[in-house]
Design a protein around this motif. Structure first.
Motif, PDB file in Angstrom:
ATOM      1  N   CYS A   1       0.812  -1.225   0.000  1.00 40.74           N
ATOM      2  CA  CYS A   1       0.000   0.000   0.000  1.00 40.74           C
ATOM      3  C   CYS A   1       0.842   1.272   0.000  1.00 40.74           C
ATOM      4  O   CYS A   1       0.429   2.296  -0.546  1.00 40.74           O
ATOM      5  N   ASN A   2       2.032   1.222   0.634  1.00 43.21           N
ATOM      6  CA  ASN A   2       2.976   2.350   0.592  1.00 43.21           C
ATOM      7  C   ASN A   2       2.332   3.701   0.878  1.00 43.21           C
ATOM      8  O   ASN A   2       2.494   4.663   0.123  1.00 43.21           O
ATOM      9  N   GLY A   3       1.573   3.774   1.962  1.00 45.19           N
ATOM     10  CA  GLY A   3       1.004   5.049   2.392  1.00 45.19           C
ATOM     11  C   GLY A   3      -0.414   5.301   1.925  1.00 45.19           C
ATOM     12  O   GLY A   3      -0.968   6.366   2.204  1.00 45.19           O
ATOM     13  N   LEU A   4      -1.028   4.341   1.240  1.00 41.98           N
ATOM     14  CA  LEU A   4      -2.411   4.495   0.791  1.00 41.98           C
ATOM     15  C   LEU A   4      -3.370   3.893   1.804  1.00 41.98           C
ATOM     16  O   LEU A   4      -3.080   2.858   2.417  1.00 41.98           O
ATOM     17  N   GLY A   5      -4.532   4.522   1.972  1.00 40.48           N
ATOM     18  CA  GLY A   5      -5.573   3.971   2.823  1.00 40.48           C
ATOM     19  C   GLY A   5      -6.330   2.865   2.124  1.00 40.48           C
ATOM     20  O   GLY A   5      -6.140   2.601   0.924  1.00 40.48           O
TER      21      GLY A   5
END
Length: 246
Positions: A100-104
């Motif tokens: 996800c690397n910082g995605l919700g």
């Protein structure tokens, strides 16, 4: 005599400067299917483990929490497929990415919220929220902490008993129930979403939908201004286990 004094001075300094122990986050999958944990840091904190990874049935993954303080949220993605170069999860999806690397993530999903400290200010807090709905049984279990370190979460599988109006099916309309929506997501009213006039502890009240979640999972938050029934004063836990399915 000088040598002896120097030895004890060094010993005292080494004791005072002794590094604090590491705090580990461990994810355990007891579900009969692969779960894809997702990790979203709060603003200003680093992404852990690239924000997501696959976790096969009856396996676990453990890693240290960096720095002295980290806060963020965790959830599990289900019904994930990776075919023809495309990745998608039926619940909790983060823009079709494994990492996800910082995605919700998409709701509804069972959510863990962490504020972790290790070092001089070492009280850690953790909670499980069904405010955005439910997709997986999930608990948080602390190990070796001092003080009040309760196990929190939802061991029950709420999908078979989810009220019809809250059911999320995949494929949409005719597939099996894969998640249970919150009243807010299902109906979108200010009252159920605790918006506008209802955005205060005095006016934001439990509903029949939040009570469905609370009845089966009392150690969770079930609406925006819900209060925890369990006190948290957990000092120096060595490990916090996020356990999917029991």
């Amino acid at each position: 005599m000088a040598t002896t004094l120097s030895f004890f001075t060094i010993l005292i300094l080494c004791t005072l400067c002794k590094p604090t122990h590491a705090l580990f986050l461990t994810f355990v999958n007891n579900c009969p299917f692969t779960v894809y944990p997702a990790i979203l840091p709060n603003t200003g904190f680093p992404v852990l483990e690239k924000g997501g990874f696959p976790l096969s049935t009856f396996t676990h993954r453990s890693f240290p929490v960096p720095n002295q303080h980290w806060s963020g949220r965790v959830w599990g993605r289900t019904g994930c497929t990776h075919t023809n170069g495309k990745f998608y999860c039926a619940t909790g999806d983060c823009n079709n990415r494994i990492e996800c690397n910082g995605l919700g993530g998409a709701t509804p999903a069972t959510l863990v919220q962490f504020s972790l400290h290790h070092g001089h200010s070492d009280f850690s807090s953790y909670s499980v929220s069904l405010v955005d709905g439910f997709n997986l049984p999930l608990t948080v279990t602390p190990h070796e902490g001092k003080g009040q370190c309760p196990v929190v979460g939802c061991k029950a599988n709420l999908l078979p008993t989810c009220p019809e109006k809250l059911q999320m099916r995949y494929p949409a309309g005719h597939g099996p129930v894969v998640a249970c929506k919150s009243g807010c997501e299902a109906f979108g009213t200010d009252e159920l979403c605790c918006r506008n006039h209802y955005n205060s502890p005095q006016t934001c009240r439990p509903s029949s939908y939040s009570e469905f979640f609370k009845h089966s999972c009392p150690a969770t938050f079930t609406y925006a201004h819900d209060t925890s029934s369990l006190m948290h004063q957990c000092s120096s836990p060595r490990e916090l286990k996020v356990i999917f399915c029991h």
